[in-house]
Design a protein around this motif. Structure first.
Motif, short mmCIF file in Angstrom:
data_model
loop_
_atom_site.label_atom_id
_atom_site.label_comp_id
_atom_site.label_asym_id
_atom_site.label_seq_id
_atom_site.Cartn_x
_atom_site.Cartn_y
_atom_site.Cartn_z
N UNK A 80 0.78 -1.23 0.00
CA UNK A 80 0.00 0.00 0.00
C UNK A 80 0.82 1.29 0.00
N UNK A 81 1.75 1.44 0.91
CA UNK A 81 2.38 2.76 0.96
C UNK A 81 3.24 3.04 -0.26
N UNK A 82 3.95 2.04 -0.73
CA UNK A 82 4.94 2.32 -1.77
C UNK A 82 4.41 2.08 -3.17
N UNK A 83 3.31 1.33 -3.26
CA UNK A 83 2.82 0.99 -4.60
C UNK A 83 3.52 -0.23 -5.17
N UNK A 84 4.45 -0.78 -4.39
CA UNK A 84 5.10 -2.03 -4.81
C UNK A 84 5.07 -3.01 -3.66
N UNK A 85 4.93 -4.26 -3.98
CA UNK A 85 4.88 -5.26 -2.92
C UNK A 85 6.20 -5.34 -2.17
N UNK A 96 -8.70 8.09 4.41
CA UNK A 96 -8.64 6.63 4.48
C UNK A 96 -7.34 6.11 3.89
N UNK A 97 -6.99 6.67 2.76
CA UNK A 97 -5.74 6.25 2.10
C UNK A 97 -4.56 6.40 3.03
N UNK A 98 -4.50 7.50 3.70
CA UNK A 98 -3.31 7.78 4.51
C UNK A 98 -3.30 6.89 5.76
N UNK A 117 -0.05 0.12 7.09
CA UNK A 117 0.72 -0.78 6.26
C UNK A 117 2.22 -0.56 6.46
N UNK A 118 2.60 0.70 6.63
CA UNK A 118 4.01 1.00 6.85
C UNK A 118 4.48 0.42 8.18
N UNK A 119 3.62 0.47 9.18
CA UNK A 119 3.99 -0.13 10.46
C UNK A 119 4.16 -1.63 10.31
#
Lengths: 283, 283
Positions: free
Chosen positions: A129-134, B165-167, B173-175
DNA sequence: CGTGATTTTGAAGCATTTCAACTCTGGTGG
DNA sequence: CCACCAGAGTTGAAATGCTTCAAAATCACG
């Protein structure tokens, strides 16, 4: 992650004295006079069991809500199929309808490790999600069926139907918790206990889904389990042998990958005991 | 996790941009309790960018979007303040406006471990979503300010404003990714490299926020670092001593918690080298 | 019914932990 | 002002647990 009202949970509240429960929700943690409160002083008293509220089976809700409110495709997979690979562009999420998958994390320098196991009703692909790449690769451990859900479609559905958003957040949060628990196991448990914990987690995932917990087929090699647990394959093998010798588990005649757990609470007791032996009490 | 471009790694690194350089001269010096920063110190020492994409700073977006679209309160904290405790009812999330917090995971049997560190722009409280009770405790490592956001308010705002929502999804996801990388470090890196990696992660978190990366004040005891990394405090101390002896880091005269990193790439090279010595190559 | 992969088991080596002593710093009170 | 103390950090030596290396046993698939 831990579920809810399983034998293990019971242990939680009855654990070491310093974690005795208190009536929940009555502790103001906003800033007061903390001079009086050393970190230790509070640790000694809080902490009711986590997840003690509801057994919430999110896997069921995920499937139901997606089926109702989101457009999705179906994709059949067989063991060892790659569902997506680390580095690929991310645009779709996967929901496991049946089967079992592993997520493999990969570092820039080539180190790799299975980071998570996903049973029915769990989501794959949050890592993109964050990077746009898995950020991980997803690999099937068994044949199964995945529902494919475009991320933008999911976002739209979420905006329309709040419950969809709720369930996605809950699912992601559950993965986070599961990962943190894995981290905790790795840093606090000895090899034998870590393997035992692995089996316990697996059994609990089965239990959540209404499946029998007394027989597990770990669809992995010892090496895979080792990578997942931060151990060598030999250590895993030895640990399993010792668990079997203690009678906490049994091997099926079928093969060394079929493991019986005659008594779940014996298994969690085993973990319990080995931690007590290790950490007589911090401080 | 470490960076650097080996063939295998191109996949992942091409997209994540976690290590990208920051444009010069755009450093936010307004609110922070970190070491005073002189932009000069950043020049020429950043880790080379991995991929072509931008260094997506979600911390900035989180703060901006929340400020615009969500009702929130403010809460000041000081070092060692408990923001919430494991087991408490979950109803609000926290967004770090400035300061630094740690999330401590706690097992039923009393084992505990810091599971994550949260810098400016990161969210606390995701651990409570599925169960309705916090699965971790959040503790401030330094004085700072948090924005408090009621979960239901956030859900409503998300339904109205898709970017919110996106953020939130991106932040969660980053966590997740961060935790998986921590897991990977724990299972594949030796003690010295793990400590080095810890410092590298810290430096990169600072870099993402435009702060100088050549000086770190680890606001923790050796014991805390050890728990975080799955090591004893003695091992952490020895590892730091060895890193200093190699010249990869330096201790400030101020105190042993002030650490200088003269050269970030030397630090990641150190990690690189120690992994090569260890794992000749899987498969 | 082999052949290669997987698993088990043993013995030696080594990294980290454990136990213990000592230093350094900041704070407190005589 | 200094003595004293507690907490944090460093360092050494011994103990331990996991890994490494090696070999044998078992399983799995054509």
């Amino acid at each position: 992650m831990s579920l809810s009202a399983t034998p293990q949970k019971v242990l939680k509240s009855s654990g070491t004295a310093r974690y005795a429960t208190l009536p929940a929700g009555r502790y103001d943690t906003r800033d007061h006079d903390y001079a009086a409160l050393t970190p230790r002083s509070l640790e000694g008293r809080m902490v009711p069991a986590k997840g003690s509220s509801a057994p919430r089976s999110f896997w069921r809700e995920s499937l139901a809500l997606v089926e109702q409110h989101v457009a999705f495709g179906r994709r059949k997979v067989r063991a060892d199929d790659r569902i997506y690979l680390c580095g690929e562009a991310f645009e779709t999420l996967y929901l496991v309808n049946w089967g079992l998958c592993k997520l493999v994390n990969l570092a820039p320098d080539g180190r790799e490790q299975p980071a998570d196991l996903c049973f029915k009703g769990e989501w794959l692909g949050f890592d993109g999600i964050p990077s746009g790449r898995h950020g991980c690769s997803a690999i099937a451990l068994d044949c199964g069926e995945l529902w494919t859900i475009r991320y933008d479609a999911l976002l739209q559905a979420s905006a329309k139907e709040p419950m969809v958003m709720r369930v996605v957040l809950a699912a992601m949060s559950a993965q986070l918790t599961r990962n943190r628990d894995a981290l905790l196991s790795m840093s606090t448990l000895a090899a034998d206990a870590r393997v035992a914990d692995f089996l316990l987690q697996w059994a609990q995932s089965l239990a959540e889904r209404g499946l029998r917990t007394d027989q597990i087929n770990v669809q992995m090699t010892r090496a895979d389990m080792g990578h997942y647990l931060g151990l060598t394959l030999e250590s895993v093998s030895r640990a399993l042998s010792r668990l079997a010798r203690c009678g906490v588990i049994e091997f099926n005649e079928k093969g060394r990958r079929d493991i019986s757990i005659p008594n779940l609470s014996a298994l969690s007791e085993f973990i319990q005991n080995s931690t007590e032996a290790r950490s007589p009490v911090l401080h």
